[in-house]
Every structure is written in structure tokens, then in C-alpha cells.
Design a protein around this motif. Structure first.
Motif, PDB file in Angstrom:
ATOM      1  N   MET A 205       0.841  -1.201   0.000  1.00 28.24           N
ATOM      2  CA  MET A 205       0.000   0.000   0.000  1.00 28.24           C
ATOM      3  C   MET A 205       0.881   1.258   0.000  1.00 28.24           C
ATOM      4  O   MET A 205       0.732   2.151  -0.827  1.00 28.24           O
ATOM      5  N   ARG A 206       1.815   1.321   0.965  1.00 30.28           N
ATOM      6  CA  ARG A 206       2.704   2.487   1.016  1.00 30.28           C
ATOM      7  C   ARG A 206       3.695   2.449  -0.137  1.00 30.28           C
ATOM      8  O   ARG A 206       4.122   3.490  -0.626  1.00 30.28           O
TER       9      ARG A 206
ATOM     10  N   LEU B 124       2.922   1.502  -3.081  1.00 35.06           N
ATOM     11  CA  LEU B 124       2.206   2.085  -4.212  1.00 35.06           C
ATOM     12  C   LEU B 124       2.088   3.594  -4.071  1.00 35.06           C
ATOM     13  O   LEU B 124       2.086   4.316  -5.073  1.00 35.06           O
ATOM     14  N   ALA B 125       1.987   4.085  -2.828  1.00 35.64           N
ATOM     15  CA  ALA B 125       1.940   5.536  -2.622  1.00 35.64           C
ATOM     16  C   ALA B 125       3.226   6.168  -3.144  1.00 35.64           C
ATOM     17  O   ALA B 125       3.202   7.183  -3.841  1.00 35.64           O
ATOM     18  N   VAL B 126       4.375   5.551  -2.823  1.00 36.82           N
ATOM     19  CA  VAL B 126       5.659   6.077  -3.293  1.00 36.82           C
ATOM     20  C   VAL B 126       5.734   5.996  -4.814  1.00 36.82           C
ATOM     21  O   VAL B 126       6.090   6.965  -5.495  1.00 36.82           O
TER      22      VAL B 126
ATOM     23  N   LEU C 143       7.008   4.763   7.377  1.00 38.10           N
ATOM     24  CA  LEU C 143       7.301   4.236   6.036  1.00 38.10           C
ATOM     25  C   LEU C 143       8.475   3.273   6.164  1.00 38.10           C
ATOM     26  O   LEU C 143       9.524   3.640   6.692  1.00 38.10           O
TER      27      LEU C 143
END
Lengths: 242, 237
Positions: free
Chosen positions: A1-2, A4-6, A88
Motif C-alpha cells: 500500500m505504502r 504504491l503511494a511512493v 514508512l
């Protein structure tokens, strides 16, 4: 999830930078056309010999450069420090970059392969999509090494200087200029521990005898180097710095 | 009053130079100003509270846990001196990204609130690189407000801002503190001292005064005057 955020954030940044985006996508097509043109008046299938190697070089060189400069920017602007003070994971950061640049490499090589095979008549005996797989793994390798060396550069100027150090020897020894088994013994051994050699081998195999098992073996080696590079990159990301 | 930041014998050495020679202090709820000249170690101290500074010895506890430990990472908002935002993204895109990293549940509402708090509504879709300096640092501040943190560590957030805006931001810091949060704000401008609930005066890596502005001022003209008296008093003794 994170992760994909990056990745999403990196892609938005590149989409915003039209000049970089155009260079990433159009330049490989132009260069491969230039190579084809160079050999146009010569007898034999020289383009078939050098073309695949070049397809392996682009994603590696470009992603190495782009990644080392962008991560250095994250380090010097303070955004990396801020991110590492947040929840993160280091791997989220590294894999986010790998996913984003892998995606760009997919588009980049789709275009370069389409031009090479469709317009310039490159003869591919294996499945064409496998060329794309090699290019993506190759791009992830460039990203991983770029992330790693950015830890050793204090300025963007220094980061660019890592290219002659890390990339050029691999280009010279990858078998494009002199077949790897014709190199002096010592250089042949060195060539065997450099990841780019396997990416070029995979591309040439696809154009030549096209034994898919051999290609996947080479892809596995490149992927192994890429994962090792990401692990080294993770080791250089410290939440606490001096 | 519960002490939310507890620092004990903190020693930090950077590049062979002792930046913090071993300081101890406690910070509770309210707006605490960390004041001192440039280069006195304010940023290093703040980095230690956030948990991004390598420390030689001593301990820093925030909300009862070691600074920088995992459970604190979404409870401490941090603004570095340089605006730590992406220049090539818009204000809203920056906030959306950091909100996803923080794992904020209602992202759109959180973005709206953060943008309104720093008064950037009219610039929310503008690329950060095209904003003026003060607007960029407010965009950076907005990121720190996103996850509704319990502790805010703000390194010189009001430097170079227009007086009206500075007043508004200090009002914001007090609103945040009134809701029970710890707000630690650094500044090298002594005239911001009066706006704080408590003050820590810092010089050459040491805390030379710790108290309310009126306690520290005493019968001195202002905080700057008090600062000078303390330093000169030390030199005599």
C-alpha cells in the motif's frame, strides 16, 4: 500500500516533467534508429547483432541515472528525512521507486521494441513480450544500483560521475564489442560477475536461438543482482543520520 | 502536568565536534519556544526528539517511549528547516502522498483541514516550486499537521514570514496546544519569545534558561536583554 503511494508519487512527478518524459520515451527509439542507419549500407545482419544489446543498455543506463539523481534530491531536500520519521518502511521506499521506474521501462521498451521489430526489421525468434520482461528487470537493476550509489554522492554532480564508474565497464565487458568468450581470461571472469552481461545475453538469445530456458536463467541472474542491489540500498538508508 | 518529552544527559557529536555536551530537560503540553542563535544546536536537539539524529549517549523519551520508535512515527509531526516537500507536485498532491504514507483514514478531509490551517486554500492546486518562500514553508507545515499528531516539532516555521501570517501561525500553534498537544517551536528571533507558554533559551549546545517568559525576563527589558544578562553573568562567575 505504502509502496504504491511512493510509486504513484514518483510517476506523478515524472508526468509533470514533460521534457524528462519525452527523453525517457522517445530517445531510445531515436538511438536505435541511428544504430540501424549506421549499418544500413553494410552487408550482413550487423543490426541483428548490436540491436538487442542496445535494447538492454537503455533501460539500465537511463534508470541508473534518473534514480541516482532523484534519490539524491530526496536526501538533500529533507523529504527523505521526513519520510523516514514517518511510518514508512525502507523497503516501501525502495520498492516504490523500483515499481515506478519498472513501469516506465515497460513503456520505454515497448516503444523501442516496436520500432526495432516493426519498422527496422529486427529479427526476433523468441516471443517479443519476453524482450519486454528482460528490459523491465534490467531497469529494476539500474534503479537498484542508482539507489545504492546515491548514498555515496554528496552532490548531483558527483552522482552523475558514478556512471563512468559503475555503468561504462559493464557496457565494455557485456559482450557487445568483443564476444565474452573471446575476452582475455581475467576479463571474461569479470564479465561473468557483472549483471549487464546477463541482460545482454538474454536479449541476444531471444534474437538468436531463442531457447526460453536460457533466457529465463539470465533473467533470474539479473533479478538476483537487482534484489541484492535493493538490499544494499536499504542498508544505506538510515533513519538516524549524523 | 505530564511531561511529554523527557531528555536525559543527551550528548551528540557531529563531525568530531560536540554539538550537545549532555543536556537534560523536560517539555510538557503547551507551546514551548526553543530560542537561541543560529548554530547553537536547536536543530540537532529537535532532530533528536524526532529520532532522526544519531546520538552518542543519553536518552530521549517522547510520550513515554524512546524517540523515533515505531509507535511514535505517526504521533510526532516534524517540520525541518528547509521546506521538505516535493517542488514538482502541487500542495494537494504533496499532502495526499504524505497522508497515504501516514495511513490517514479520511484523506480528503485531512487535506482540507491541513490546507485551511495554514491558509493555503487559494494555492492548493499550485505546484510547490512556483510558490513563494513563505508559502512553501507553510505547505511543509501542513504536512506535519496531516496525521493530527500529539507532538509537533517545528524547526523555525515562521522565519521570513509576513508579520500578519506569523501572528496567525502562532495563534494556530496555541489552538493546537490548547487541545492538549505538545508544540515545540524553535526560533532565532528573540521577539517571538513572548508568544510562547514556556521558553528554553539555548546557547552553544546548552540550555541556559528554562521557564515562562515572565520568569526568564524578570526585571530585564526583554528576553534578549535577559539572555545577555545570563550569558554575561556566567562569564563573571
Amino acid at each position: 500500500m505504502r509502496t504504491l503511494a511512493v510509486a504513484g508519487r514518483v510517476l506523478t512527478q515524472i508526468r509533470r516533467d514533460h521534457r524528462t518524459l519525452a527523453m525517457l520515451l522517445v530517445l531510445p527509439c531515436l538511438l536505435i534508429t541511428l544504430l540501424w542507419w549506421m549499418f544500413a549500407d553494410l552487408p550482413g545482419a550487423a543490426f541483428d547483432r548490436f540491436g538487442p544489446g542496445l535494447l538492454a543498455l537503455f533501460p539500465f543506463i537511463v534508470m541508473f541515472l534518473v534514480t541516482s539523481v532523484t534519490t539524491l534530491r530526496e536526501r538533500s531536500s529533507g523529504t527523505l528525512e521526513r519520510l523516514l520519521s514517518m511510518p514508512l518502511g525502507k523497503l516501501d521506499f525502495l520498492l516504490g521507486y523500483a515499481v515506478a521506474f519498472g513501469a516506465i521501462a515497460a513503456v520505454q521498451s515497448a516503444l523501442a521494441v516496436a520500432v526495432s521489430v516493426g519498422l527496422l526489421g529486427l529479427d526476433v525468434n523468441g516471443p517479443v513480450w519476453l524482450l519486454g520482461v528482460v528490459a523491465i528487470v534490467d531497469a529494476v537493476l539500474g534503479t537498484a544500483l542508482g539507489l545504492f550509489v546515491s548514498a555515496f554522492a554528496a552532490t548531483e554532480f558527483q552522482a552523475v560521475q558514478f556512471m563512468p564508474l559503475v555503468v561504462v565497464p559493464q557496457i565494455l565487458l557485456c559482450g557487445l564489442f568483443v564476444a565474452r568468450d573471446s575476452l582475455p581470461r581475467v576479463l571474461e571472469v569479470i564479465s561473468g560477475v557483472l549483471p549487464l552481461s546477463y541482460a545482454v545475453d538474454a536479449m541476444q538469445e531471444l534474437v538468436g536461438t531463442a531457447d526460453e530456458a536460457v533466457v529465463w536463467g539470465d533473467v533470474g541472474v539479473v533479478l538476483g543482482f537487482a534484489l541484492a542491489g535493493l538490499a544494499l540500498g536499504a542498508a544505506t538508508l538510515r533513519r538516524r543520520t549524523e | 502536568m505530564m511531561n511529554n518529552i523527557v531528555i536525559t544527559d543527551l550528548r551528540v557529536v557531529r563531525g568530531g565536534r560536540e554539538v550537545l555536551p549532555g543536556i537534560s530537560l523536560e517539555v510538557g503540553a503547551g507551546v514551548t519556544g526553543l530560542l537561541g542563535p543560529s548554530g547553537c544546536g536547536k536543530s540537532t536537539l529537535m532532530r533528536a526528539v524526532v529520532g532522526v539524529q544519531q546520538v552518542r549517549s543519553g536518552s530521549v523519551e517522547v510520550l513515554g517511549r524512546p524517540a523515533g520508535s515505531k509507535p511514535l512515527r505517526d504521533r510526532v509531526g516534524y517540520v525541518t528547516q528547509a521546506a521538505s516537500v516535493y517542488d514538482d507536485l502541487s500542495v494537494a498532491e504533496n499532502l495526499r502522498f504524505f497522508a497515504r504514507v501516514l495511513g490517514v483514514a479520511a484523506i480528503d478531509e485531512a487535506i482540507d483541514r491541513a490546507v485551511a490551517a495554514v491558509d493555503l486554500d487559494s494555492h492548493r492546486d499550485q505546484v510547490v516550486g512556483s510558490l513563494r518562500g513563505g508559502q512553501r514553508s507553510r505547505a511543509s507545515l501542513a504536512v506535519a499537521l496531516l496525521g493530527d499528531p500529539d507532538v509537533l516539532v517545528l524547526d523555525e516555521p515562521t522565519v521570513g514570514l509576513d508579520p500578519v501570517l506569523r501572528r496567525d501561525l502562532w495563534a494556530l500553534f496555541h489552538r493546537l496546544a490548547d487541545a492538549g498537544r505538545v508544540v515545540l517551536v524553535s526560533s532565532h528571533v528573540m521577539d517571538e519569545a513572548e508568544r510562547c507558554d514556556r521558553l528554553l533559551l539555548m546557547r552553544e549546545g546548552r540550555i541556559i534558561a528554562n521557564g515562562t517568559p515572565s520568569e526568564i525576563r524578570g526585571d530585564a527589558r526583554d528576553i534578549e536583554d535577559a539572555f545577555l544578562r545570563i550569558v554575561e553573568g556566567e562569564a563573571v562567575s
